[in-house]
Design an enzyme around this catalytic site. Structure first.
Site, short mmCIF file in Angstrom:
data_model
loop_
_atom_site.label_atom_id
_atom_site.label_comp_id
_atom_site.label_asym_id
_atom_site.label_seq_id
_atom_site.Cartn_x
_atom_site.Cartn_y
_atom_site.Cartn_z
N LYS A 157 85.41 92.48 -40.94
CA LYS A 157 85.29 91.09 -40.48
C LYS A 157 84.42 90.33 -41.46
CE LYS A 157 82.37 89.02 -37.73
NZ LYS A 157 82.29 87.75 -38.47
N GLU A 197 72.48 96.15 -44.51
CA GLU A 197 71.91 95.42 -45.65
C GLU A 197 71.46 94.07 -45.11
OE1 GLU A 197 71.42 96.89 -48.37
OE2 GLU A 197 72.72 98.61 -48.09
N CYS A 242 70.40 87.34 -50.88
CA CYS A 242 69.46 88.21 -50.14
C CYS A 242 68.27 88.55 -51.00
CB CYS A 242 70.18 89.47 -49.68
SG CYS A 242 71.01 90.34 -51.02
N GLU A 263 62.43 84.05 -44.19
CA GLU A 263 63.53 83.98 -45.16
C GLU A 263 64.17 82.60 -45.00
OE1 GLU A 263 67.26 86.11 -44.52
OE2 GLU A 263 67.27 86.65 -46.64
P1 NAD Z 1 74.49 86.56 -40.13
O1 NAD Z 1 73.67 87.74 -39.73
O2 NAD Z 1 74.39 85.34 -39.32
O3 NAD Z 1 76.04 86.96 -40.18
C1 NAD Z 1 76.51 88.01 -41.00
C2 NAD Z 1 77.78 88.59 -40.40
O4 NAD Z 1 77.44 89.23 -39.18
C3 NAD Z 1 78.83 87.54 -40.05
O5 NAD Z 1 80.11 88.07 -40.32
C4 NAD Z 1 78.62 87.34 -38.55
O6 NAD Z 1 79.76 86.87 -37.88
C5 NAD Z 1 78.26 88.75 -38.13
N1 NAD Z 1 77.49 88.87 -36.89
C6 NAD Z 1 76.54 88.03 -36.42
N2 NAD Z 1 76.05 88.51 -35.26
C7 NAD Z 1 76.70 89.68 -35.01
C8 NAD Z 1 76.65 90.63 -33.95
N3 NAD Z 1 75.81 90.49 -32.91
N4 NAD Z 1 77.46 91.71 -34.01
C9 NAD Z 1 78.30 91.89 -35.06
N5 NAD Z 1 78.40 91.00 -36.08
C10 NAD Z 1 77.61 89.91 -36.06
O7 NAD Z 1 74.11 86.29 -41.66
P2 NAD Z 1 74.69 85.16 -42.62
O8 NAD Z 1 74.06 83.86 -42.28
O9 NAD Z 1 76.15 85.26 -42.70
O10 NAD Z 1 74.13 85.67 -44.05
C11 NAD Z 1 72.84 85.47 -44.47
C12 NAD Z 1 71.99 86.71 -44.25
O11 NAD Z 1 72.61 87.84 -44.86
C13 NAD Z 1 70.63 86.57 -44.90
O12 NAD Z 1 69.65 87.09 -44.03
C14 NAD Z 1 70.75 87.43 -46.15
O13 NAD Z 1 69.54 87.92 -46.66
C15 NAD Z 1 71.65 88.52 -45.66
N6 NAD Z 1 72.30 89.20 -46.79
C16 NAD Z 1 71.86 90.44 -47.13
C17 NAD Z 1 72.40 91.09 -48.24
C18 NAD Z 1 71.90 92.46 -48.66
O14 NAD Z 1 72.56 93.11 -49.47
N7 NAD Z 1 70.77 92.91 -48.14
C19 NAD Z 1 73.42 90.48 -48.98
C20 NAD Z 1 73.87 89.21 -48.59
C21 NAD Z 1 73.30 88.58 -47.48
#
Ligand code: NAD
Length: 487
Positions: free
Chosen positions: A183, A259, A293, A390
């Site tokens: 997803k 991650e 990230c 963040e």
């Molecule tokens: P987010 O957590 O809001 O969403 C990420 C994904 O998770 C989306 O596909 C979302 O639909 C899904 N999601 C949200 N809640 C969920 C749940 N309860 N169950 C299952 N899936 C769920 O994050 P975002 O705004 O899309 O991305 C930004 C974040 O991602 C930042 O915190 C960033 O640091 C992190 N990030 C980390 C890395 C890494 O490698 N560590 C890389 C890229 C982004």
């Protein structure tokens, strides 16, 4: 060939991709282009029954196609063909990503997509090199550890670099012999859909790569809680990571790679090469407008060079060129959404109210859509929201130190430990500080990933568990069975 394009010219119809077929669906969630704020498409939300169907298709395909049982070199060949096709379709993929996300089209074509193809080839090569072991046992028996794929891997990705994250999940999972239900973020679904279709065109059996679109609470939770999904690989916020852990704990148990978020420090000692440090630090907070990230969002600098270094960083901040992601001359990204713009502005305002001085930026850029100026804040301490949270935007804070111990103490974040940078010409100090810092990745006299995909990436503390990239990512998609034969 020009890479610039008309964003209204793309076919952005809404569908899921299951078993090699498009399942046309209603685009319930309205999507707006970050570059101009215009509503342009909708994202469907897969319900529990559609996720059930995708998982059943994946499970059946993983067993019936023999993907895990063919001579591993065959998997390598097909994955290489997929990487070739991704390179061939770079412009189409880049346009689908650029229209929805914050990545400028030229950067996608020059950087993201060639690296993605390379990473898929990198993962493919483990398929016929990593295997099972004969282990030392008593002479009355013969012991082996047999390495096997999990079966169906559930993957969930963030919006900030959708194609790269899809490659980090699909590459090792498929190379390791699994099927995947992925997803992508509901904000950036289109490029991942096309990438999955290219996998099937390249010869990966239909049903091994399934894409379901939707939000976290509905579609994401249906994947993480599904009894036939044997492993979860997630990239996103720490908040969503802990919701996923909770859902997995409620619905059973399964291994997971998480991650998550970061708030990474960059420590610059007085003996550092200042122009080099300034360039690396500026790039790390300006790339994707800080929506990375590993963005190096906390500058921790020796007091005696602070003015010189911040002046050099400001010079780089002044040179950004904001523009539509579909314009090939744009180098500076928009912010993903209006709520995220408000959040960035809110944290900057709160930091200023608490006494921060804005050395540069601190306001939206006058442009359609959502653009926020590169911002440099000084006069902050660990209680400031700009240092604590963040932000996921182009905001860099500056804190000064007088000795090494103070630098390390300032760098240590109570929650996050994703990455860190150290700039010094003193090798002993670099090694000493590297040993002490609590972060999953540390860069010395540079900042940001290279094309050495063997280096894994992942967080300490609440920045995550497990690794993407490297051998670790391949092994994380296999499980180990111990076999002991009595002789
Ligand atoms: P987010 O957590 O809001 O969403 C990420 C994904 O998770 C989306 O596909 C979302 O639909 C899904 N999601 C949200 N809640 C969920 C749940 N309860 N169950 C299952 N899936 C769920 O994050 P975002 O705004 O899309 O991305 C930004 C974040 O991602 C930042 O915190 C960033 O640091 C992190 N990030 C980390 C890395 C890494 O490698 N560590 C890389 C890229 C982004």
């Amino acid at each position: 060939m020009t890479l610039s394009f008309d964003p209204d010219s793309l076919d952005l119809s809404a569908y899921h991709y299951v078993g090699g077929e498009r399942i046309v669906a209603n685009g319930e969630l309205e999507l707006r282009r970050p570059s101009d704020g215009k509503a342009y498409a909708g994202c469907p939300v897969a319900d529990v029954s559609l996720v059930d169907r995708a998982v059943a298709v994946a499970k059946d395909a993983q067993r019936s196609t023999g993907w895990a049982d063919v001579r591993p070199r065959e998997r390598v060949k097909v994955l290489h063909a997929w990487a070739d096709l991704i390179e061939k379709e770079a412009v189409a993929l880049a346009r689908l990503e650029a229209v929805a996300s914050t990545r400028p089209v030229a950067q996608l074509v020059a950087l993201d997509i060639p690296v993605i193809a390379e990473q898929i080839r990198f993962f493919a090569e483990f398929a016929d090199k990593e295997g099972s072991d004969v282990v030392p046992t008593g002479s009355d028996s013969f012991g082996m550890t047999v390495s096997e794929p999990y079966g169906v891997v559930g993957a969930i990705t963030a919006w900030n670099v959708p194609l790269s994250l899809a490659a980090w999940k699909l590459g090792p999972a498929l190379a390791a012999g699994n099927a995947v239900v992925l997803k992508p973020s509901e904000m950036t679904p289109f490029s991942t859909l096309h990438m999955a279709e290219l996998a099937v065109r390249a010869g990966i059996p239909a049903g091994l790569v399934n894409i379901v679109l939707g939000d976290g609470p509905t579609t994401g939770a249906a994947i993480t809680g599904h009894p036939d999904v044997a492993k979860i690989s997630f990239t996103g916020s720490t908040r969503a990571g802990s919701a996923i852990m909770e859902n997995i704990a409620r619905t059973g148990t399964k291994p997971m790679t998480l991650e998550l978020g970061g708030k990474s420090p960059q420590i610059v000692f007085a003996d550092a090469d200042i122009p080099r440090a300034a360039a690396a630090i500026a790039t790390s907070i300006l790339a994707n407008a800080g929506q990375a990230c590993v963005a190096g969002s906390r500058l921790i600098v020796a007091r005696e060079i602070a003015d010189q270094l911040t002046s050099a960083i400001i010079a780089q901040m002044q040179s950004v060129r904001a523009g539509y992601t579909w314009d090939e001359t744009s180098t500076y990204s928009p912010i993903i959404s209006a709520p995220q713009m408000e959040r960035i502005a809110g944290i900057v305002t709160a930091a200023r109210t608490a006494g921060a001085e804005c050395l540069f930026g601190g306001e939206p850029i006058a442009h359609e859509g959502y653009f926020y100026s590169p911002t440099l804040l000084s006069g902050v301490d660990e209680t400031s929201p700009a240092v604590r949270e963040e932000i996921f935007g182009p905001v860099l804070t500056v804190q000064c130190f007088d000795d090494e111990a103070e630098a390390i103490a300032l760098a240590d974040h109570p929650t996050y430990g994703l990455a860190a940078g150290v700039f010094t010409r003193d090798l002993s100090r670099a090694l000493r500080v590297t040993r002490t810092l609590q972060a999953g990745t540390i860069w010395v006299n540079r900042y940001g990933r290279s094309r050495d995909h063997i280096l894994p990436t992942g967080g300490y503390k609440q920045s995550g568990m497990g690794k993407d990239l490297g051998r670790d990512a391949y092994l994380a998609n296999r499980k180990t069975k111990s076999v002991l034969i009595g002789l």
